[in-house]
Every structure is written in structure tokens, then in C-alpha cells.
Design a protein around this motif. Structure first.
Motif, mmCIF file in Angstrom:
data_model
loop_
_atom_site.group_PDB
_atom_site.id
_atom_site.type_symbol
_atom_site.label_atom_id
_atom_site.label_comp_id
_atom_site.label_asym_id
_atom_site.label_seq_id
_atom_site.Cartn_x
_atom_site.Cartn_y
_atom_site.Cartn_z
ATOM 1 N N UNK A 1 0.819 -1.203 0.000
ATOM 2 C CA UNK A 1 0.000 0.000 0.000
ATOM 3 C C UNK A 1 0.858 1.261 0.000
ATOM 4 N N UNK A 2 1.949 1.234 0.758
ATOM 5 C CA UNK A 2 2.806 2.421 0.830
ATOM 6 C C UNK A 2 3.423 2.734 -0.524
ATOM 7 N N UNK A 3 3.818 1.705 -1.287
ATOM 8 C CA UNK A 3 4.393 1.940 -2.616
ATOM 9 C C UNK A 3 3.376 2.588 -3.550
ATOM 10 N N UNK A 4 2.128 2.142 -3.472
ATOM 11 C CA UNK A 4 1.076 2.737 -4.292
ATOM 12 C C UNK A 4 0.841 4.186 -3.893
ATOM 13 N N UNK A 5 0.825 4.447 -2.597
ATOM 14 C CA UNK A 5 0.644 5.819 -2.111
ATOM 15 C C UNK A 5 1.814 6.692 -2.546
ATOM 16 N N UNK A 6 3.037 6.158 -2.488
ATOM 17 C CA UNK A 6 4.220 6.907 -2.915
ATOM 18 C C UNK A 6 4.097 7.314 -4.374
ATOM 19 N N UNK A 7 3.670 6.386 -5.220
ATOM 20 C CA UNK A 7 3.512 6.681 -6.644
ATOM 21 C C UNK A 7 2.464 7.773 -6.869
ATOM 22 N N UNK A 30 -1.401 2.866 13.549
ATOM 23 C CA UNK A 30 -0.484 2.911 12.410
ATOM 24 C C UNK A 30 -0.283 4.342 11.938
ATOM 25 N N UNK A 31 0.967 4.715 11.732
ATOM 26 C CA UNK A 31 1.333 6.010 11.155
ATOM 27 C C UNK A 31 2.039 5.746 9.832
ATOM 28 N N UNK A 32 1.607 6.420 8.780
ATOM 29 C CA UNK A 32 2.263 6.318 7.484
ATOM 30 C C UNK A 32 2.653 7.728 7.048
ATOM 31 N N UNK A 33 3.919 7.903 6.670
ATOM 32 C CA UNK A 33 4.392 9.184 6.150
ATOM 33 C C UNK A 33 5.027 8.929 4.793
ATOM 34 N N UNK A 49 10.765 12.757 6.461
ATOM 35 C CA UNK A 49 9.682 12.696 7.439
ATOM 36 C C UNK A 49 9.916 13.644 8.613
ATOM 37 N N UNK A 50 11.075 14.302 8.653
ATOM 38 C CA UNK A 50 11.390 15.288 9.700
ATOM 39 C C UNK A 50 11.266 16.729 9.204
ATOM 40 N N UNK A 51 11.009 16.924 7.905
ATOM 41 C CA UNK A 51 10.903 18.263 7.330
ATOM 42 C C UNK A 51 9.720 19.005 7.937
ATOM 43 N N UNK A 52 9.962 20.253 8.349
ATOM 44 C CA UNK A 52 8.906 21.095 8.917
ATOM 45 C C UNK A 52 8.428 22.065 7.837
#
Length: 58
Positions: A1-7, A30-33, A49-52
Motif C-alpha cells: 500500500x505504501x508503494x502505491x501511495x508513494x507513486x 499505524x502512522x504512514x508518512x 519525514x522530519x521536514x517542517x
């Protein structure tokens, strides 16, 4: 799922012509970034994932 979301995020960022984006999803325990692009056109540093980001930044 994360790969699909990334695309999807990568495609959306390019189509929207924005330098960088970070998408966070929290569902239960669950946390997804997913990040895409650069945090600043001046520095060319990649978004992490740390970028503000400022609220409402464009």
C-alpha cells in the motif's frame, strides 16, 4: 500500500508543479508518512519525514 501511495504522491506533486510535499496518515495505531520532492528550491534538499513546513505554505 505504501508503494502505491508513494507513486500517487509523486505523480500529484509533479502534476501540481510543487517542489515538495509530505503526507501523513494516522489510522488507529499505524502512522504512514510519504514524502516527495525537495524542501526548498534554494537548498535542493529532499523532503524527509522530519521536514517542517509552515502551515498554509505554497
Amino acid at each position: 500500500m505504501t508503494n502505491e501511495l508513494q507513486k500517487l504522491v509523486d505523480q500529484w506533486r509533479v502534476e501540481a508543479n510543487i517542489p515538495g510535499v509530505s503526507v501523513g496518515i494516522v489510522h488507529g495505531d499505524k502512522d504512514i508518512v510519504v514524502t516527495s520532492g525537495i524542501e526548498s528550491v534554494e537548498t535542493q534538499l529532499p523532503v524527509t519525514d522530519k521536514t517542517m513546513f509552515m502551515i498554509g505554505s505554497t
